[in-house]
Design a protein around this motif. Structure first.
Motif, short mmCIF file in Angstrom:
data_model
loop_
_atom_site.label_atom_id
_atom_site.label_comp_id
_atom_site.label_asym_id
_atom_site.label_seq_id
_atom_site.Cartn_x
_atom_site.Cartn_y
_atom_site.Cartn_z
N ASP A 399 0.76 -1.40 -0.17
CA ASP A 399 0.14 0.46 0.26
C ASP A 399 1.05 1.19 -0.13
O ASP A 399 1.45 1.96 0.91
CB ASP A 399 -0.76 0.26 1.42
N THR A 400 0.70 1.95 -0.89
CA THR A 400 2.21 3.11 -1.41
C THR A 400 1.50 4.19 -1.07
O THR A 400 0.49 4.79 -2.53
CB THR A 400 2.43 2.33 -2.89
N THR A 404 1.99 13.88 -6.52
CA THR A 404 2.38 13.93 -7.34
C THR A 404 3.68 14.25 -6.95
O THR A 404 4.78 14.39 -7.57
CB THR A 404 1.14 14.63 -8.08
N ASP A 487 -2.23 15.59 4.00
CA ASP A 487 -3.06 14.96 4.20
C ASP A 487 -3.16 14.81 6.04
O ASP A 487 -1.49 15.44 6.40
CB ASP A 487 -2.34 13.15 4.24
N ARG A 513 -7.50 13.20 -7.65
CA ARG A 513 -7.36 14.26 -7.49
C ARG A 513 -8.40 15.46 -8.03
O ARG A 513 -7.64 15.57 -8.95
CB ARG A 513 -6.05 14.75 -6.85
C1 WT7 Z 1 -3.24 11.92 -2.98
C2 WT7 Z 1 -1.84 12.32 -4.03
C3 WT7 Z 1 -0.13 8.50 -4.98
C4 WT7 Z 1 0.23 9.00 -6.73
C5 WT7 Z 1 -1.40 8.77 -6.79
C6 WT7 Z 1 -2.14 10.09 -7.01
C7 WT7 Z 1 -3.98 10.30 -1.87
C8 WT7 Z 1 -2.92 8.87 -3.01
C9 WT7 Z 1 -2.90 7.22 -1.06
C10 WT7 Z 1 -2.26 5.90 -0.19
C11 WT7 Z 1 -3.89 6.96 0.73
C12 WT7 Z 1 -3.13 7.72 -0.60
C13 WT7 Z 1 -3.00 11.16 -0.80
C14 WT7 Z 1 -2.07 11.94 -2.13
N1 WT7 Z 1 -3.08 9.23 -1.62
N2 WT7 Z 1 -1.91 7.55 -2.16
N3 WT7 Z 1 -1.67 4.39 -0.65
N4 WT7 Z 1 -2.93 6.12 1.25
N5 WT7 Z 1 -3.66 8.06 0.64
O1 WT7 Z 1 -1.49 11.39 -7.10
O2 WT7 Z 1 -2.97 13.18 -7.71
O3 WT7 Z 1 -1.25 13.22 -6.07
O4 WT7 Z 1 -2.58 12.44 -5.10
O5 WT7 Z 1 -3.42 10.70 -3.32
O6 WT7 Z 1 -4.64 12.10 -0.54
O7 WT7 Z 1 -1.89 12.91 -1.47
P1 WT7 Z 1 -2.16 12.25 -6.53
#
Ligand code: WT7
Length: 634
Positions: A399-400, A404, A487, A513
């Motif tokens: 769970d990564t 961005t 977060d 997002r």
């Molecule tokens: C936001 C980033 C990560 C690349 C794809 C999205 C949420 C992302 C998780 C996880 C809980 C997560 C956060 C973060 N998020 N991965 N494994 N567990 N929340 O990238 O569009 O930049 O979004 O996605 O809230 O801030 P992004």
């Protein structure tokens, strides 16, 4: 002890993490040897998060080329190994396979096509493509000649595309006649035509023939990729790039109405993508690795293209959607290509889980070794289904957590680490997370608070395109001296992190997002709308859905037909992913006496949690709330 020992002895992880923080220069200069340098760096990180001296640089005196790292350096040892497998939307269509040697030829040719259209080092090239191999070639071709790519997800509207091109001064866009997803056509070229009417700075449109459908071509502006490609050489020397030269821009939503262009640079980003891909998935070439994201998001950049190819992997790219033609499609692809690693999003898992286990158990999945999750918090129920049903208990679930802005994984398990369903576990090498309370006080031990990162890491974003101040204000102002993620998180007694979701006005819809302000801006552009407020609401498949409160202008009939019109309007303004799930017409919005909308109350109502609306005494007109609660839409 080195990073390579991790797979043999997972207990190395804690010691390696400690070393990465205690001796960052030693650790990162050692890791930098994963890359092929034209000039090797003598320095690792050089950074300060202080306002007076804000800067972030990594491997500053190094020189390299990303496409040479992803292709050329593998030619001698794995020229005949498949680099990219492409699975079409239609399962009846034969998959395409490109060896590293073939990839080299395709990317060189693509680079020469760009050069022939006048693209030079530093120019911004927009990529608006379906999930076809040419999308990956286009990214790598830009990297080869030092052009800065800006990929705009193919699901975004003409308006969104035009805005992003204008923001970074991009005069060229690479697109396709059409895309295909779930048996349906996506009219990309037509969208580009519309974008060119909005942003008149579009001078060149390179069109890849994907479906062969007839599209309008404007003389002097539009060219067919295949026609130009036939006239150029298949040799193109990689451009030597400074470590901190920009590699790409990727627009992402924040708490304002305008998406920002996150800038990543060359060396640090590539190293981060490569190291995380190698260790988090314990990648072993030439296993088939599949990240089921779209190249339009950062996940596609780092984990379909750059990380895997830097590691000499066989990366699979899939054109379609998870549940078409049936809910077995993902697992059939796994079997067809003997996929060892599958990396996907909780929203896809939840959608497939609803269809029942039969679609999974009808397939073998024996090739799977490691599973990954990304994009949003994974609920323990979906985690267990992924682990127990999909992976039959054999495959660890990574769970990564990342963003961005972070370039790659930040808090994540590595295979062998004890897992807890729903927790992204522990920080990756070089990552120093902290939890802060609202006043910025550091919380120790088991606690919950704002998740911040106290030290720079190689994959960190370097700027907001064209707006240096916005970079600092967005990520370094609220809590001085640290990177603010936006977060919230909880840390348990074992030091494991549990991401609780965004603490700002950003919502996460199907792992994508979305800025609530962006949707509001789109809504108020409509003639019927006087005011709009958008919040997230729980959604069993998407994670969060979009709930819009809309106040209409006088003389406008607020009925179901208008709600549909507004939904279509937002789709057209931003793209299908921004479509509101619920629209509630409201004669008034809850505001403080100074006119500020109390979003906390709107969130509670959207969540259906109307018993605990908290203190409403500061509202200018408390009756507004009664009306909102009564007319809540489900
Ligand atoms: C936001 C980033 C990560 C690349 C794809 C999205 C949420 C992302 C998780 C996880 C809980 C997560 C956060 C973060 N998020 N991965 N494994 N567990 N929340 O990238 O569009 O930049 O979004 O996605 O809230 O801030 P992004």
């Amino acid at each position: 002890m080195t990073v390579a020992d991790l797979t043999i002895d997972p207990s190395c992880r804690a010691a390696l993490h400690a070393r990465s923080l205690a001796d960052p220069d030693g650790f990162w200069l050692e890791q930098a040897q994963r890359l092929d340098w034209i000039t090797a760096p003598t320095k690792a990180g050089d950074w300060s998060f202080a306002e007076s001296d804000f800067h972030v640089r990594w491997f500053d005196d190094g020189v390299l080329n990303v496409s040479a790292n992803c292709i050329d350096r593998h030619l001698a040892t794995r020229g005949d190994q498949v680099a990219l497998i492409w699975e079409a939307d239609d399962p009846a269509e034969e998959p395409r396979r490109y060896t590293y040697a073939a990839l080299h030829e395709e990317v060189c040719r693509f680079a020469n096509v760009l050069k022939s259209r006048g693209v030079a080092k530093g120019d911004r090239v927009t990529i608006y493509m379906p999930m076809i191999p040419e999308a990956a070639f286009a990214l790598l071709a830009c990297a080869r000649i030092g052009a800065v790519h800006s990929v705009v997800f193919g699901g975004f509207s003409a308006d969104a595309l035009a805005g992003r091109m204008e923001d970074c001064g991009s005069s060229i866009v690479i697109t396709a006649d059409e895309g295909r997803r779930g048996g349906k056509a996506v009219p990309l070229k037509a969208c580009v035509d519309e974008a060119a009417r909005i942003f008149t700075g579009i001078e060149t449109v390179v069109v890849v023939r994907a479906t062969g459908t007839a599209v309008a071509m404007q003389e002097g502006r539009d060219v067919w990729y295949d026609a130009v490609a036939a006239t150029v050489s298949a040799q193109c020397d990689p451009e030597p790039m400074a470590a901190e030269d920009p590699l790409f821009i990727l627009y992402t939503s924040g708490s304002t109405g305008k998406p920002k262009g996150v800038v990543h640079t060359t060396a640090g980003y590539l190293l981060w993508a490569a190291l995380t891909h190698a260790t988090v998935f314990d990648y072993r070439a030439p296993e088939v690795y599949w990240c089921a994201a779209d190249v339009g998001w950062v996940t596609g950049h780092s984990y379909i293209v750059y990380g895997p190819l830097a590691n000499g992997a066989t990366t699979l790219m899939y054109e379609g959607v998870p549940n078409w033609p049936t809910a077995s499609r993902i697992w059939e692809i796994v079997d067809r290509h003997q996929v060892a690693t599958l990396y996907t999003a909780p929203t896809a898992l939840r959608a497939l889980m609803k269809e029942g286990d039969g679609y999974v158990t009808a397939t073998s999945r024996a090739s799977l070794r490691v599973l990954g999750s990304v994009g949003e918090p994974i609920n323990p129920e979906a985690w267990r289904w992924y682990h127990d049903v999909v992976g039959e208990g054999r495959c660890p679930v990574m769970d990564t957590w990342w963003q961005t802005e972070t370039g790659g994984h930040m808090i994540t398990p590595t295979p062998g680490l004890p897992l807890k369903p729903g927790s992204a576990t522990l920080p990756f090498f070089g990552i120093a997370p902290q939890l802060l309370d609202a006043d910025g006080k550091t919380l120790e031990g088991a606690a919950e608070g704002n998740l911040v990162i106290a030290a720079s890491w190689p994959g960190q974003m370097r700027g907001v395109w064209g707006d240096e101040q916005r970079h600092f204000e967005t990520y370094f102002r609220t809590f001085p001296g640290v990177y603010t993620t936006g977060d919230g998180a909880r840390r348990d007694a074992d030091g494991y992190y549990w991401i609780t979701g965004r603490v700002d006005d950003v919502i996460n819809v199907s792992g994508h997002r979305m800025g609530t302000a962006e949707v509001e801006s789109a809504l108020v552009l409509h003639d019927a709308v006087a005011e709009a407020a958008v919040v997230g609401m729980p959604h069993d498949v998407k994670g969060q859905g979009i709930y819009a409160y809309v106040t209409v202008n006088a003389d406008v009939e607020a009925d179901a037909a208008l709600a549909k019109t507004l939904r279509d309007w937002v789709r057209h303004e931003i793209g299908p992913i921004a479509t509101p799930d619920a629209i509630q017409f409201a004669p008034g919005l809850p505001k403080t006496r100074s006119g500020k909308i109390m979003r906390r109350i709107l969130r509670k109502i959207a969540e259906g949690d109307v018993s605990s609306l908290g203190d409403t005494s500061t509202l200018a007109d408390p009756d507004v709330v009664t009306d909102l609660v009564r007319n809540r839409v489900c």
